[in-house]
Design an enzyme around this catalytic site. Structure first.
Site, short mmCIF file in Angstrom:
data_model
loop_
_atom_site.label_atom_id
_atom_site.label_comp_id
_atom_site.label_asym_id
_atom_site.label_seq_id
_atom_site.Cartn_x
_atom_site.Cartn_y
_atom_site.Cartn_z
N ARG A 82 24.12 16.17 2.64
CA ARG A 82 23.94 15.00 3.53
C ARG A 82 22.93 15.16 4.65
O ARG A 82 22.83 14.26 5.49
CB ARG A 82 25.28 14.58 4.14
CG ARG A 82 26.42 14.37 3.15
CD ARG A 82 26.05 13.40 2.07
NE ARG A 82 27.23 12.98 1.30
CZ ARG A 82 27.12 12.44 0.08
NH1 ARG A 82 25.94 12.27 -0.49
NH2 ARG A 82 28.20 12.05 -0.56
N HIS A 91 32.28 11.86 1.91
CA HIS A 91 32.20 10.58 2.63
C HIS A 91 33.37 10.58 3.60
O HIS A 91 34.38 11.25 3.35
CB HIS A 91 32.34 9.39 1.67
CG HIS A 91 31.28 9.33 0.62
ND1 HIS A 91 30.00 8.88 0.87
CD2 HIS A 91 31.30 9.67 -0.69
CE1 HIS A 91 29.29 8.93 -0.24
NE2 HIS A 91 30.05 9.41 -1.21
N ASN A 109 19.52 13.44 -2.94
CA ASN A 109 19.80 12.08 -2.46
C ASN A 109 20.25 12.05 -1.00
O ASN A 109 21.22 11.40 -0.63
CB ASN A 109 20.84 11.38 -3.36
CG ASN A 109 22.17 12.11 -3.41
OD1 ASN A 109 22.23 13.32 -3.23
ND2 ASN A 109 23.23 11.37 -3.68
N HIS A 119 26.12 17.99 -2.49
CA HIS A 119 25.42 16.97 -1.68
C HIS A 119 25.83 17.23 -0.23
O HIS A 119 26.96 16.95 0.14
CB HIS A 119 25.85 15.56 -2.08
CG HIS A 119 25.63 15.26 -3.54
ND1 HIS A 119 24.51 14.60 -4.01
CD2 HIS A 119 26.39 15.53 -4.62
CE1 HIS A 119 24.60 14.47 -5.32
NE2 HIS A 119 25.72 15.02 -5.73
N ASP A 178 29.95 19.37 -7.31
CA ASP A 178 29.43 18.04 -6.96
C ASP A 178 29.98 17.61 -5.59
O ASP A 178 30.17 16.42 -5.35
CB ASP A 178 29.79 17.01 -8.05
CG ASP A 178 28.91 15.76 -7.98
OD1 ASP A 178 28.00 15.71 -7.13
OD2 ASP A 178 29.15 14.83 -8.76
N HIS A 220 21.83 13.31 -13.76
CA HIS A 220 23.09 12.55 -13.68
C HIS A 220 23.07 11.59 -14.86
O HIS A 220 22.24 10.67 -14.90
CB HIS A 220 23.16 11.79 -12.36
CG HIS A 220 24.41 11.01 -12.19
ND1 HIS A 220 25.34 11.29 -11.21
CD2 HIS A 220 24.93 9.97 -12.88
CE1 HIS A 220 26.35 10.46 -11.31
NE2 HIS A 220 26.12 9.63 -12.31
O1 DOR Z 1 30.28 10.38 -7.00
C1 DOR Z 1 29.17 10.84 -6.72
N1 DOR Z 1 28.76 10.91 -5.45
N2 DOR Z 1 28.37 11.25 -7.70
C2 DOR Z 1 27.09 11.59 -7.47
O2 DOR Z 1 26.41 11.96 -8.39
C3 DOR Z 1 26.52 11.48 -6.12
C4 DOR Z 1 27.58 11.64 -5.13
C5 DOR Z 1 27.14 11.35 -3.72
O3 DOR Z 1 26.07 11.80 -3.33
O4 DOR Z 1 27.89 10.71 -2.98
#
Ligand code: DOR
Length: 451
Positions: free
Chosen positions: A73, A317, A103, A71, A313, A185
């Site tokens: 961002r 953050h 996402n 991911h 994965d 997922h």
């Molecule tokens: O913990 C997670 N964070 N699992 C996910 O599948 C998405 C991811 C995120 O995009 O932060």
């Protein structure tokens, strides 16, 4: 001007037919441009022209890692990470191709959304890239016609962002009416919600593994496998986290050969619920971290071939966001620059062999997503490679991370095994701690696209 050629001498190479000393001849490309160089020959004639010779004595050469679950961002959440910073972290970690999840903001749920990300990546990624298209309850037409993407990602349980397809009828249609490979997922939304209600949302991060519990993972994985086997639709189970999912996957692999693949992620292979005391929300992930018995079962699942892929994965953050009191703290952790070194460390601990790592992190992801010309050191393949010093030790430090969020759940851990050089399309993009930030990777291509 002739395309420059690079020869790598004296490396111990992990080749499809065994590991041995070999020389490799590559075609490179112009510095600072996207190259697309290939492996020209293994053990070329001594007279073959080479413009650059790399002496790799004492080092191991493997295909570049393909991380099929990240991911990054961008667009929309670039205070956490962006495609440039993430791709630099990839280069440092020996990851030469990544496949990124939908996402972002906006969610990539249309062809235009996927193409916009491809255009962004072309301008700023130092490694190669691909982007999944996300499923929604009502974008079946977008999914049916999608192209230039490895496959369709379904959030059967919700996670970061609002993507969710929980409705049975919508799921049946996606499995019945689309043709691209599907991945999901798998955490059951109803189970997660009921657990959260029972625990009043959760008092501390320890409750995360009780809310997103074993049953949630098992129920959703069973549901997805049922859909895939009934509709005979190619399906990849992301981030398996429990021992209980393994027999479900193994049974479907026996009854429907070639239909179901599955993967484990580094954090599920490493951390247990006992680590919450030490690491708190740093290891708050969806699916949640589970028990020692689950960790051991996942390693067995890899050894036995039920799990074929290891991915990260990578889900950054900021530490400020992670410091919010649970459950306001977001789920996700960064991993892409340490994943290969972590697996090499596991190898030194006797958990696996280098050949297994290459299978799980390089060859299998290329096979699962039918990525053309990647995942193995063979003549004609893209010259995406990682050169390793298996014995070099280094300690992971938050402040030294290249991911924009600048932390790692493995902070303080000394790893054994290091990426010393990463080559993308025949060009060195990472060497001795420095990256060529001006290099640009190319998009991954998939067998269904044809020539
Ligand atoms: O913990 C997670 N964070 N699992 C996910 O599948 C998405 C991811 C995120 O995009 O932060």
């Amino acid at each position: 001007m002739p395309v420059p050629r690079v020869r790598i001498d004296h490396a111990t190479c992990v080749l499809p037919d065994g590991t041995r000393r070999a020389s490799l001849l590559l075609s490179g490309g112009p510095s600072g441009g996207s190259s697309g160089g290939t492996i020209l020959d293994i053990d070329p004639a001594p007279s073959a022209r080479a413009d650059e010779v790399i002496d790799a004595s004492g080092l191991h050469l493997i295909p570049g890692v393909i991380d099929d679950q990240v991911h990054f961002r961008e667009p929309g959440l670039t205070h956490k990470e962006d495609l440039h910073t993430a791709s630099l972290a990839c280069a440092r970690g020996g990851v030469t191709t990544f496949l990124e999840m939908p996402n972002t903001v906006p969610h990539a749920t249309t062809q235009a959304g996927v193409d916009a990300k491809l255009a962004l990546a072309a301008g700023k990624c130092v490694v190669n890239y691909g982007f999944y298209i996300g499923a929604t309850p009502d974008n079946i037409e977008d999914l049916r016609h999608a192209t230039r993407t490895p496959g369709i990602k379904i959030f059967i349980g919700s996670s970061t962002g609002s993507l969710l397809v929980d409705d049975q009828e919508a799921l049946e249609r996606i499995f019945a009416e689309t043709t691209l490979p599907l991945t999901a997922h798998c955490e059951d939304e109803a189970t997660v919600r009921a657990n959260a209600e029972r625990l009043h949302g959760g008092a501390s991060v320890h409750d995360h593994s009780k809310i997103r519990d074993h049953a949630a993972a098992r129920i959703a994985t069973a549901r997805a496998i049922d859909l895939a086997t009934r509709h005979k639709h190619r399906f990849h189970v992301l981030h398996v986290s429990t021992a209980g999912e393994l027999p479900l996957i193994a049974r479907a692999q026996r009854t429907h050969p070639g239909l179901i693949s599955a993967e484990a992620c580094l954090h599920h292979l490493w951390f247990t619920v006992d680590d919450y005391d030490r690491l708190g929300t740093r290891i708050q992930m969806n699916p949640s971290i589970k028990t020692r018995a689950d960790v051991d079962a996942l390693w067995r699942g890899l050894a036995e071939g039920v799990l074929g892929v290891v991915a990260t994965d990578h889900a950054p953050h900021t530490l400020e966001e992670k410091a919010r009191p649970y459950p306001k703290s977001p789920s996700g952790l960064p991993a892409v620059e340490n994943s290969l070194a972590l697996m090499l460390t596991a190898m030194h601990e006797g958990r696996c062999t280098l050949e297994q790592i290459v299978s799980w992190m390089c060859t299998a992801p290329a096979r699962v997503w039918r990525i053309v010309n990647k995942g193995a050191i063979v003549p004609g393949s893209d010259a995406d490679l990682a050169l390793l010093d298996l014995d070099a030790a280094h300690t992971v430090r938050d402040a030294e991370q290249w991911t924009k969020c600048k932390w790692s759940p493995w902070d303080g851990l000394t790893l054994r095994g290091k990426v010393v050089r990463t080559i993308v399309g025949g060009r060195t993009v990472f060497l001795d701690g420095r990256a060529d930030a001006s290099h640009r990777g190319t998009r991954a291509r998939y067998a269904y696209e044809g020539d």
